[in-house]
Design a protein around this motif. Structure first.
Motif, PDB file in Angstrom:
ATOM      1  N   ASN A  13      -5.883   4.855   0.344  1.00 37.04           N
ATOM      2  CA  ASN A  13      -6.887   4.586   1.374  1.00 37.04           C
ATOM      3  C   ASN A  13      -8.209   4.131   0.780  1.00 37.04           C
ATOM      4  OD1 ASN A  13      -7.859   6.941   0.295  1.00 37.04           O
ATOM      5  ND2 ASN A  13      -7.983   8.052   2.231  1.00 37.04           N
ATOM      6  N   GLY A  14      -8.230   3.775  -0.490  1.00 39.86           N
ATOM      7  CA  GLY A  14      -9.436   3.278  -1.132  1.00 39.86           C
ATOM      8  C   GLY A  14     -10.228   4.323  -1.887  1.00 39.86           C
ATOM      9  N   THR A  15      -9.785   5.600  -1.897  1.00 40.23           N
ATOM     10  CA  THR A  15     -10.531   6.633  -2.620  1.00 40.23           C
ATOM     11  C   THR A  15     -10.084   6.737  -4.074  1.00 40.23           C
ATOM     12  OG1 THR A  15      -9.063   8.323  -1.730  1.00 40.23           O
ATOM     13  CG2 THR A  15     -11.151   8.021  -0.598  1.00 40.23           C
ATOM     14  N   SER A  16      -8.834   7.066  -4.306  1.00 39.66           N
ATOM     15  CA  SER A  16      -8.321   7.184  -5.681  1.00 39.66           C
ATOM     16  C   SER A  16      -7.600   5.927  -6.131  1.00 39.66           C
ATOM     17  CB  SER A  16      -7.347   8.353  -5.789  1.00 39.66           C
ATOM     18  OG  SER A  16      -7.976   9.551  -5.430  1.00 39.66           O
ATOM     19  N   THR A  17      -7.098   5.174  -5.166  1.00 37.62           N
ATOM     20  CA  THR A  17      -6.398   3.921  -5.434  1.00 37.62           C
ATOM     21  C   THR A  17      -6.907   2.886  -4.442  1.00 37.62           C
ATOM     22  OG1 THR A  17      -4.628   4.514  -3.915  1.00 37.62           O
ATOM     23  CG2 THR A  17      -4.286   5.068  -6.222  1.00 37.62           C
ATOM     24  N   GLY A  18      -6.461   1.667  -4.580  1.00 40.07           N
ATOM     25  CA  GLY A  18      -6.890   0.620  -3.664  1.00 40.07           C
ATOM     26  C   GLY A  18      -6.423   0.881  -2.246  1.00 40.07           C
ATOM     27  N   GLY A  20      -4.542   0.413   0.823  1.00 36.34           N
ATOM     28  CA  GLY A  20      -3.280  -0.270   1.077  1.00 36.34           C
ATOM     29  C   GLY A  20      -2.404  -0.449  -0.149  1.00 36.34           C
ATOM     30  N   GLN A  21      -2.849   0.035  -1.304  1.00 39.11           N
ATOM     31  CA  GLN A  21      -2.065  -0.085  -2.536  1.00 39.11           C
ATOM     32  C   GLN A  21      -0.894   0.892  -2.511  1.00 39.11           C
ATOM     33  OE1 GLN A  21      -4.279   0.568  -6.155  1.00 39.11           O
ATOM     34  NE2 GLN A  21      -2.434   0.735  -7.376  1.00 39.11           N
ATOM     35  N   ILE A  22       0.295   0.390  -2.759  1.00 39.99           N
ATOM     36  CA  ILE A  22       1.496   1.228  -2.779  1.00 39.99           C
ATOM     37  C   ILE A  22       1.723   1.719  -4.199  1.00 39.99           C
ATOM     38  CG2 ILE A  22       3.999   1.310  -2.451  1.00 39.99           C
ATOM     39  CD1 ILE A  22       3.620  -0.961  -0.386  1.00 39.99           C
ATOM     40  N   GLU A  23       1.858   3.033  -4.351  1.00 43.44           N
ATOM     41  CA  GLU A  23       2.189   3.632  -5.642  1.00 43.44           C
ATOM     42  C   GLU A  23       3.523   4.355  -5.506  1.00 43.44           C
ATOM     43  OE1 GLU A  23      -0.958   5.616  -8.006  1.00 43.44           O
ATOM     44  OE2 GLU A  23      -1.966   5.618  -6.067  1.00 43.44           O
ATOM     45  N   VAL A  24       4.323   4.318  -6.544  1.00 43.11           N
ATOM     46  CA  VAL A  24       5.602   5.012  -6.558  1.00 43.11           C
ATOM     47  C   VAL A  24       5.375   6.412  -7.108  1.00 43.11           C
ATOM     48  CG1 VAL A  24       7.944   4.997  -7.465  1.00 43.11           C
ATOM     49  CG2 VAL A  24       6.815   2.837  -6.882  1.00 43.11           C
ATOM     50  N   GLY A  25       5.832   7.436  -6.355  1.00 45.89           N
ATOM     51  CA  GLY A  25       5.642   8.824  -6.752  1.00 45.89           C
ATOM     52  C   GLY A  25       6.806   9.346  -7.584  1.00 45.89           C
ATOM     53  N   ASP A  26       6.737  10.614  -7.928  1.00 43.85           N
ATOM     54  CA  ASP A  26       7.778  11.230  -8.751  1.00 43.85           C
ATOM     55  C   ASP A  26       9.127  11.259  -8.057  1.00 43.85           C
ATOM     56  OD1 ASP A  26       5.976  11.650 -10.775  1.00 43.85           O
ATOM     57  OD2 ASP A  26       5.441  13.650 -10.060  1.00 43.85           O
ATOM     58  N   ARG A  27       9.151  11.372  -6.732  1.00 40.82           N
ATOM     59  CA  ARG A  27      10.404  11.363  -5.991  1.00 40.82           C
ATOM     60  C   ARG A  27      10.776   9.960  -5.580  1.00 40.82           C
ATOM     61  NH1 ARG A  27      10.555  16.024  -1.612  1.00 40.82           N
ATOM     62  NH2 ARG A  27      12.741  15.920  -2.028  1.00 40.82           N
ATOM     63  N   TRP A  28      10.050   9.083  -5.875  1.00 33.93           N
ATOM     64  CA  TRP A  28       9.947   7.637  -5.716  1.00 33.93           C
ATOM     65  C   TRP A  28       8.497   7.503  -5.483  1.00 33.93           C
ATOM     66  CZ3 TRP A  28      13.334   3.953  -2.571  1.00 33.93           C
ATOM     67  CH2 TRP A  28      14.458   3.656  -3.293  1.00 33.93           C
ATOM     68  N   ARG A  29       7.920   8.328  -5.832  1.00 33.97           N
ATOM     69  CA  ARG A  29       6.676   8.864  -6.355  1.00 33.97           C
ATOM     70  C   ARG A  29       5.669   9.404  -5.345  1.00 33.97           C
ATOM     71  NH1 ARG A  29       5.658   8.029 -12.246  1.00 33.97           N
ATOM     72  NH2 ARG A  29       3.884   6.854 -11.650  1.00 33.97           N
ATOM     73  N   ARG A  30       5.276   9.092  -4.060  1.00 30.18           N
ATOM     74  CA  ARG A  30       4.341   9.837  -3.156  1.00 30.18           C
ATOM     75  C   ARG A  30       4.316   9.382  -1.670  1.00 30.18           C
ATOM     76  NH1 ARG A  30      -1.180  10.812  -6.370  1.00 30.18           N
ATOM     77  NH2 ARG A  30      -0.827   8.908  -7.455  1.00 30.18           N
ATOM     78  N   CYS A  31       3.102   9.253  -0.909  1.00 27.11           N
ATOM     79  CA  CYS A  31       3.051   8.819   0.531  1.00 27.11           C
ATOM     80  C   CYS A  31       1.677   8.309   0.941  1.00 27.11           C
ATOM     81  CB  CYS A  31       3.501   9.960   1.423  1.00 27.11           C
ATOM     82  SG  CYS A  31       3.992   9.406   3.046  1.00 27.11           S
ATOM     83  N   VAL A  33      -2.167   8.329   1.818  1.00 27.20           N
ATOM     84  CA  VAL A  33      -3.242   9.226   1.412  1.00 27.20           C
ATOM     85  C   VAL A  33      -4.242   9.362   2.550  1.00 27.20           C
ATOM     86  CG1 VAL A  33      -5.158   9.541  -0.198  1.00 27.20           C
ATOM     87  CG2 VAL A  33      -2.998   8.599  -1.020  1.00 27.20           C
ATOM     88  N   GLY A  34      -4.577  10.584   2.908  1.00 27.03           N
ATOM     89  CA  GLY A  34      -5.586  10.813   3.928  1.00 27.03           C
ATOM     90  C   GLY A  34      -5.293  12.065   4.719  1.00 27.03           C
ATOM     91  N   ASP A  35      -6.296  12.523   5.464  1.00 33.74           N
ATOM     92  CA  ASP A  35      -6.142  13.670   6.360  1.00 33.74           C
ATOM     93  C   ASP A  35      -5.979  13.114   7.759  1.00 33.74           C
ATOM     94  OD1 ASP A  35      -6.315  15.845   8.027  1.00 33.74           O
ATOM     95  OD2 ASP A  35      -8.135  16.656   7.126  1.00 33.74           O
ATOM     96  N   PHE A  36      -4.735  12.899   8.178  1.00 33.12           N
ATOM     97  CA  PHE A  36      -4.482  12.272   9.462  1.00 33.12           C
ATOM     98  C   PHE A  36      -4.490  13.262  10.620  1.00 33.12           C
ATOM     99  CE2 PHE A  36      -2.295   9.390   6.361  1.00 33.12           C
ATOM    100  CZ  PHE A  36      -3.389   8.544   6.257  1.00 33.12           C
ATOM    101  N   ARG A  43      -6.192   0.024   8.370  1.00 33.63           N
ATOM    102  CA  ARG A  43      -5.354  -1.121   8.727  1.00 33.63           C
ATOM    103  C   ARG A  43      -4.501  -1.540   7.535  1.00 33.63           C
ATOM    104  NH1 ARG A  43      -5.779  -6.191   7.583  1.00 33.63           N
ATOM    105  NH2 ARG A  43      -7.941  -6.068   6.907  1.00 33.63           N
ATOM    106  N   ARG A  44      -5.121  -1.569   6.353  1.00 33.35           N
ATOM    107  CA  ARG A  44      -4.363  -1.961   5.152  1.00 33.35           C
ATOM    108  C   ARG A  44      -3.261  -0.964   4.832  1.00 33.35           C
ATOM    109  NH1 ARG A  44      -9.038  -4.155   1.063  1.00 33.35           N
ATOM    110  NH2 ARG A  44      -9.319  -6.161   2.080  1.00 33.35           N
ATOM    111  N   GLN A  45      -3.526   0.318   5.048  1.00 34.22           N
ATOM    112  CA  GLN A  45      -2.481   1.321   4.822  1.00 34.22           C
ATOM    113  C   GLN A  45      -1.307   1.079   5.752  1.00 34.22           C
ATOM    114  OE1 GLN A  45      -4.994   4.968   5.073  1.00 34.22           O
ATOM    115  NE2 GLN A  45      -3.743   5.607   3.328  1.00 34.22           N
ATOM    116  N   LEU A  46      -1.583   0.820   7.035  1.00 32.00           N
ATOM    117  CA  LEU A  46      -0.502   0.588   7.993  1.00 32.00           C
ATOM    118  C   LEU A  46       0.262  -0.689   7.671  1.00 32.00           C
ATOM    119  CD1 LEU A  46      -2.179   1.707  11.324  1.00 32.00           C
ATOM    120  CD2 LEU A  46      -0.522   2.966   9.932  1.00 32.00           C
ATOM    121  N   GLU A  47      -0.446  -1.732   7.255  1.00 32.61           N
ATOM    122  CA  GLU A  47       0.227  -2.969   6.866  1.00 32.61           C
ATOM    123  C   GLU A  47       1.143  -2.730   5.664  1.00 32.61           C
ATOM    124  OE1 GLU A  47      -3.027  -5.638   6.198  1.00 32.61           O
ATOM    125  OE2 GLU A  47      -3.292  -6.066   8.337  1.00 32.61           O
TER     126      GLU A  47
END
Length: 100
Positions: A13-18, A20-31, A33-36, A43-47
């Motif tokens: 969400n732009g805090t720790s990463t870009g 809308g940037q997709i990162e692969v987590g440890d299980r295929w790595r994460r999800c 980011v944010g307190d929804f 918008r970028r996250q949803l896209e």
């Protein structure tokens, strides 16, 4: 979590990463980011989420002639591990398109 992160992908969400940037987590790595419970995803996250879900459904989610249904975390967790995830402010009406 005790056995590591419970998610396969994280969409920043732009805090720790870009935003809308997709990162692969440890299980295929994460999800996402944010307190929804407090805020909606950007918008970028949803896209990025839509792009990732569509890719995964086409690549590995086809069951016979139909794409696999994708559900939010709170709808698949068993009652003993109840969760708010992804939160009350998450746009569930937008997400329903992946359940067809």
């Amino acid at each position: 979590m005790r056995n590591g992160l419970a998610y396969h992908f994280v969409i920043g969400n732009g805090t720790s990463t870009g935003d809308g940037q997709i990162e692969v987590g440890d299980r295929w790595r994460r999800c996402l980011v944010g307190d929804f419970n407090r805020d909606q995803p950007t918008r970028r996250q949803l896209e990025a989420c839509e792009e990732l879900i569509n890719y995964l459904r086409k690549r590995c989610g086809k069951i016979e002639a139909h794409y696999a249904v994708v559900r939010p975390h709170r709808e698949v967790n068993p009652p003993q591990w109840a969760t708010d995830c992804p939160g009350n402010a998450f746009p569930y009406s937008w997400f329903r398109r992946f359940q067809e």
